[in-house]
Each structure stands twice: as structure tokens, then as C-alpha cells.
Design an enzyme around this catalytic site. Structure first.
Site, PDB file in Angstrom:
ATOM      1  CB  SER A 135      -0.779   0.091   1.411  1.00  0.00           C
ATOM      2  OG  SER A 135      -1.536   1.396   1.325  1.00  0.00           O
ATOM      3  CE1 TYR A 148      -4.107  -2.688   5.185  1.00  0.00           C
ATOM      4  CE2 TYR A 148      -3.446  -0.577   4.444  1.00  0.00           C
ATOM      5  CZ  TYR A 148      -3.768  -1.710   4.205  1.00  0.00           C
ATOM      6  OH  TYR A 148      -3.820  -2.104   2.804  1.00  0.00           O
TER       7      TYR A 148
END
Length: 275
Positions: A135, A148
Site C-alpha cells: 500500500s 494498518y
């Protein structure tokens, strides 16, 4: 001959699109996996006959799934696409040890256990491809995404280390770094948020209210792309003689990659605080 690939997290979004699209080609046999039985059945109904159950939180499930794949391929696995993951929203000070552990169990520990199993097979076969779906939050951080952020930073660190350790083995490690992609990721994150975060007693209560209002309204994500943007890069990572080490997907990912290298940390923090 078709090559064999195992893809995790295929219940929706990136995983589902990549599995369905790749299966239409003649050169890949796709083993699409999902955590829930009903999602596996849905994948099978949609034409992915080799779909199977794989829960990254369970070592038993991980090894059972891999045994199933090997039994159907004669012991061969050419590629692994580690896509399965979820996001645990919440300020870092509001994250319990259990919430952090759960985030890492899926996004890091389970993924790495599966990857290690794949490496052993690929060493025996003389090569393979391991594609990690990371990501933009694997190299910059956004507030209220601490768990995250940390899991994707860890994935990037492990991937970079494996690349060094696997030099000369013909096992290639590639990272795909999407920015916002249209998927069910935000809805799933909202579920974990309500399960783990006590909003009433938090110092971040007002920010949480705004977050939940945005979720309920289905607020659009600027610069978001469809999953096919990830598939394009996955295909290159699978088929190129020399795959890239990193594939940056969406404008925010590319922009922040350069901003992190050009701006002083305080300037970058000022930008990220406003996102």
C-alpha cells in the site's frame, strides 16, 4: 503448459478481480482463496473451480490450503499473490494489544507463514514469483491508520529482506503499492473499527464521528482507481523476465513516493496531517 498461482483475499475487490481476470487467460491456473466458506462457494459459481478456503489467522488452514493446491498441481506452485489483508482503523492510543495482534496475525504473520511455505516449494522447483500487495501506507503514514500502517511497513521490510536472502535463487519478490482502490475495504474496516474501538471515552471522539459520517455517506475517495489498475501491474510482475521491485499504483502513491524523498519530514507531516 499453464502455470499455477495461489491468490489470497479473493472475496471481493482486488483479489476477486485479479483471480477472475487471470483465470480467463490460457497460461495461468488460478487457485483463488477466501476466508469464509460462502465466499469460496461464490467464487466457484463464478467459474473459479479451483477456489478454496484459506484463513490467514489459522496455521492449520494455511497448510491445509497449500496441501490442496499441491495435490492438484503435482507439487508445483509457480506464483503466490499475497493480497489478503484488512485495515483496523483507530488512533494508536485507542488500539488494544488484541486489536494490534489481530491486525498483524492476518496482514503479517499469516501472510509470512504462507510465503515461507511457498518459498520451500519454489526452491525445489528452481524459481517462482511472490507478489506482495502492499500500500501507499507501506511507506507513508496517515493518522487513524496506525495498525494498518505498521502492518504494511512490516510487509515491506520482510519483502526487502527476502529479496536479499533469495538473490540467485530465481525466486522474485515484487511489491505492488496501490493508493485508493475501489473495493469493500472501507466497509470491512468500519466493521473492525466498531468491534475494537471505544469511541465514547476516546480523546479522538469528534474525529471518529466525522469518520463514521463519511463512511455512512459512502464518501468517494479522490484519485481512486478500479481493481484493474492493480491487475495490470500483477500481470507484469508475473510474466516479465525481470519484474520491477515495486509497482506504484494511483497518483497519490507516486506523488508521496517522491515527496517523501524530497521534503523535510516536518513538511511532509504537515501535508499528511491534512489528508
Amino acid at each position: 503448459m499453464r502455470r499455477n498461482i495461489l491468490i489470497t483475499g479473493c472475496s471481493s475487490g482486488i483479489g476477486r478481480h485479479c483471480a477472475l481476470t487471470l483465470a480467463k487467460r490460457q497460461d495461468w491456473r488460478v487457485f483463488a482463496s477466501a476466508r469464509k466458506t460462502e465466499d469460496v462457494e461464490k467464487l466457484q459459481k463464478d467459474g473459479l473451480s479451483d477456489a478454496l478456503q484459506l484463513d490467514l489467522d489459522s496455521p492449520t488452514s494455511i497448510h491445509s490450503a497449500m496441501e490442496t493446491v499441491l495435490a492438484q498441481t503435482g507439487g508445483c506452485l509457480d506464483a503466490l499473490f499475497n493480497n489478503g489483508a484488512y485495515g483496523q482503523p483507530g488512533a494508536v492510543e485507542d488500539l488494544s494489544r488484541d486489536a494490534l495482534r489481530a491486525q498483524f496475525e492476518s496482514n503479517v504473520f499469516g501472510t509470512q507463514e504462507l510465503t515461507n511455505t511457498a518459498i520451500a516449494i519454489m526452491r525445489k522447483d528452481g524459481g517462482g514469483r511472490i507478489i506482495q500487495n502492499s500500500s501507499v501506507l507501506g511507506f507513508v503514514c496517515l493518522k487513524y491508520r496506525g495498525a494498518y500502517n505498521a502492518s504494511k511497513y512490516a510487509l515491506e521490510a520482510l519483502s526487502d529482506t527476502m529479496r536479499l536472502e533469495l538473490a540467485g535463487t530465481n525466486i522474485h519478490i515484487a511489491l505492488i503499492e496501490p493508493g485508493p482502490i475501489v473495493s469493500a475495504f472501507r466497509q470491512n474496516a468500519a466493521t473492525h473499527f466498531h468491534r475494537q474501538i471505544d469511541t465514547d471515552t476516546s480523546a479522538h471522539h469528534d474525529a471518529y464521528v466525522r469518520m463514521q459520517e463519511a463512511w455512512s455517506k459512502g464518501a468517494s475517495m479522490p484519485f481512486a482507481l478500479e481493481p484493474k489498475a492493480v491487475y495490470k501491474n500483477l500481470l507484469h510482475a508475473l510474466n516479465a523476465r525481470r519484474p520491477k521491485l515495486r509497482y506504484r499504483v494511483t497518483i497519490p502513491t507516486i506523488a508521496f513516493w517522491y515527496l517523501k524523498r524530497l521534503l523535510p519530514c516536518a513538511w511532509l507531516d504537515n501535508i499528511l496531517t491534512r489528508v
